[in-house]
Design a protein around this motif. Structure first.
Motif, PDB file in Angstrom:
ATOM      1  N   GLN A  56      -3.122   2.062   4.707  1.00 12.42           N
ATOM      2  CA  GLN A  56      -3.358   0.675   4.283  1.00 12.42           C
ATOM      3  C   GLN A  56      -4.135   0.595   2.955  1.00 12.42           C
ATOM      4  O   GLN A  56      -4.966   1.427   2.668  1.00 12.42           O
ATOM      5  N   VAL A  61       2.550  -3.378  -0.395  1.00 15.32           N
ATOM      6  CA  VAL A  61       3.390  -4.539  -0.729  1.00 15.32           C
ATOM      7  C   VAL A  61       3.970  -4.405  -2.152  1.00 15.32           C
ATOM      8  O   VAL A  61       5.002  -4.992  -2.452  1.00 15.32           O
ATOM      9  N   ARG A 134      -3.206   6.431  -2.924  1.00  8.79           N
ATOM     10  CA  ARG A 134      -4.070   5.801  -3.919  1.00  8.79           C
ATOM     11  C   ARG A 134      -5.442   6.458  -3.835  1.00  8.79           C
ATOM     12  O   ARG A 134      -5.848   6.918  -2.750  1.00  8.79           O
ATOM     13  N   SER A 142     -10.810  -1.818  -1.610  1.00  7.84           N
ATOM     14  CA  SER A 142      -9.801  -2.830  -1.292  1.00  7.84           C
ATOM     15  C   SER A 142      -9.888  -3.199   0.191  1.00  7.84           C
ATOM     16  O   SER A 142      -9.847  -4.380   0.556  1.00  7.84           O
ATOM     17  N   GLN A 201       0.789   2.255 -11.824  1.00  4.21           N
ATOM     18  CA  GLN A 201       0.020   1.507 -12.826  1.00  4.21           C
ATOM     19  C   GLN A 201       0.294   2.017 -14.233  1.00  4.21           C
ATOM     20  O   GLN A 201       0.459   1.242 -15.153  1.00  4.21           O
ATOM     21  N   LEU A 260      -3.673 -10.038  -2.853  1.00  7.66           N
ATOM     22  CA  LEU A 260      -3.480  -9.462  -4.191  1.00  7.66           C
ATOM     23  C   LEU A 260      -4.767  -9.763  -4.964  1.00  7.66           C
ATOM     24  O   LEU A 260      -4.877 -10.759  -5.656  1.00  7.66           O
TER      25      LEU A 260
HETATM   26  P1  A3P Z   1      -6.932  -4.470  -4.625  1.00  6.14           P
HETATM   27  O1  A3P Z   1      -7.594  -5.000  -3.390  1.00  6.14           O
HETATM   28  O2  A3P Z   1      -7.671  -3.301  -5.204  1.00  6.14           O
HETATM   29  O3  A3P Z   1      -6.633  -5.524  -5.641  1.00  6.14           O
HETATM   30  P2  A3P Z   1      -1.583  -2.875   0.389  1.00  6.14           P
HETATM   31  O4  A3P Z   1      -0.363  -3.604  -0.036  1.00  6.14           O
HETATM   32  O5  A3P Z   1      -1.343  -1.448   0.763  1.00  6.14           O
HETATM   33  O6  A3P Z   1      -2.361  -3.633   1.410  1.00  6.14           O
HETATM   34  O7  A3P Z   1      -2.517  -2.731  -0.914  1.00  6.14           O
HETATM   35  C1  A3P Z   1      -3.085  -3.880  -1.500  1.00  6.14           C
HETATM   36  C2  A3P Z   1      -3.634  -3.479  -2.858  1.00  6.14           C
HETATM   37  O8  A3P Z   1      -2.529  -3.299  -3.764  1.00  6.14           O
HETATM   38  C3  A3P Z   1      -4.512  -4.564  -3.434  1.00  6.14           C
HETATM   39  O9  A3P Z   1      -5.493  -3.864  -4.199  1.00  6.14           O
HETATM   40  C4  A3P Z   1      -3.514  -5.315  -4.301  1.00  6.14           C
HETATM   41  O10 A3P Z   1      -4.085  -6.102  -5.293  1.00  6.14           O
HETATM   42  C5  A3P Z   1      -2.721  -4.161  -4.879  1.00  6.14           C
HETATM   43  N1  A3P Z   1      -1.418  -4.581  -5.432  1.00  6.14           N
HETATM   44  C6  A3P Z   1      -0.421  -5.239  -4.810  1.00  6.14           C
HETATM   45  N2  A3P Z   1       0.587  -5.496  -5.652  1.00  6.14           N
HETATM   46  C7  A3P Z   1       0.237  -4.969  -6.839  1.00  6.14           C
HETATM   47  C8  A3P Z   1       0.870  -4.916  -8.129  1.00  6.14           C
HETATM   48  N3  A3P Z   1       2.066  -5.462  -8.362  1.00  6.14           N
HETATM   49  N4  A3P Z   1       0.203  -4.303  -9.125  1.00  6.14           N
HETATM   50  C9  A3P Z   1      -1.001  -3.746  -8.913  1.00  6.14           C
HETATM   51  N5  A3P Z   1      -1.652  -3.774  -7.726  1.00  6.14           N
HETATM   52  C10 A3P Z   1      -1.037  -4.384  -6.700  1.00  6.14           C
END
Ligand code: A3P
Length: 300
Positions: A56, A61, A134, A142, A201, A260
């Protein structure tokens, strides 16, 4: 209270309660022992299934959006009309299992399960797994914010105390270290592909090209543009099918923080003290020593 007029949402006792399944904690509100047993022992994986697997908060996503867009050749219409949890359901949740079973093939399925709890039938199939990792310090930060807005989870309390729990694996889905070591054991298998959040990224287009090669999918330049543009953090934040604004309030309350949230690499530097970061490094070294794995954050 038992007053039937109150609301049709789950009993308050189910909020923030965890149960253990084979030594791993799961929140009662959206998971069940029976569902996890079904997934592990009965779920029929198809050869054309594509699994989006993560610990997680590692970019689940994001990868889900990328895979949806690759599937539609960069056309965002489906991403803008179908919620992400229906496009790529988390099959270990009670509702996600139903959706995964009823979706038309080829199916995209998301999962946070550690490898030992994954559908057994996967290991006899040709289905593909994409595993996104990550920097665990960013995963932790996060998760710390997410746990404050995701109602199935317990309140994380003080960061210091939550950090201890995270490093001991005393959080839902268990230890980050075990998860990564378990899944990365599949590297080298032709059905397994791994990538890091940091690579996404650094070079989203190059990453999408690699993902396409793994999937055996060819996209022309225009389709590639469609994927890259629509999977950006900004585009996803604006898309109500991807930003969780349609999630029921009893599951997610985004008034104080967002799913997000920041979408950057290295936010841990703003959130952890030097002592916390050094403690993290010490546990990281202990847990990961002797593994021939190198990650983008190792040099940081
Ligand atoms: P942060 O809380 O550091 O912003 P998951 O989908 O595994 O739950 O992870 C969520 C993390 O992925 C969050 O991190 C979210 O902002 C980041 N995230 C989701 N979509 C993203 C995108 N298109 N670009 C960069 N980070 C993204």
């Amino acid at each position: 209270s038992n007053d039937p007029r109150v609301s049709p949402i789950p009993s308050p006792r189910m909020f923030k309660e965890y149960f253990q399944y084979k030594g791993i904690s799961f929140p009662r509100l959206i998971y069940s022992e029976q569902g996890l047993r079904e997934v592990e022992n009965k779920f029929q994986v198809r050869d054309d299934d594509v699994f989006n697997v993560t610990y997680q908060k590692s970019g689940t996503v994001w990868m889900l959006e990328i895979l949806s867009l690759i599937h539609s050749n960069g056309d965002p219409s489906r991403c803008r009309t179908v919620p992400n949890w229906d496009r790529g359901p988390w099959y270990e949740t009670v509702l996600g299992l139903q959706t995964a079973r009823s979706n038309q093939p080829p199916r995209l399925i998301s999962s946070h399960l550690p490898i030992q709890l994954f559908a057994k039938s996967f290991f006899q199939s040709k289905a593909k797994v994409l595993y996104t990792v990550r920097n665990p310090k960013d995963v932790f930060v996060s998760l710390y914010h997410f746990a404050q807005i995701f109602r199935p989870y317990k309140e994380p309390g003080q960061l210091d105390q939550f950090l201890e729990q995270f490093l001991e694996g005393d959080v839902p889905f268990g230890s980050w270290f075990d998860h990564v070591k378990g899944w990365m054991g599949l590297r080298g298998h032709e059905n397994f592909f791994w990538i890091s959040y940091e690579e996404l990224q650094q070079d989203l287009r190059g990453s999408v090209e690699r993902i396409c090669r793994f999937l055996g999918k060819q996209l022309d330049a225009q389709a590639m543009d469609g994927v890259v543009e629509n999977a950006s953090f900004q585009a996803m934040k604006q898309n109500k099918m991807s930003n969780f604004s349609l999630a029921p309030r009893f599951l997610l309350d985004q008034t104080h923080s967002s799913f997000l949230r920041k979408g950057i690499a290295g936010d841990w530097k703003n959130q952890l003290t030097t002592a916390q970061s050094e403690n993290f490094d010490r546990v990281y070294r202990e847990q990961m020593q002797g593994l021939e794995l190198s990650f983008p954050w190792d040099e940081l």
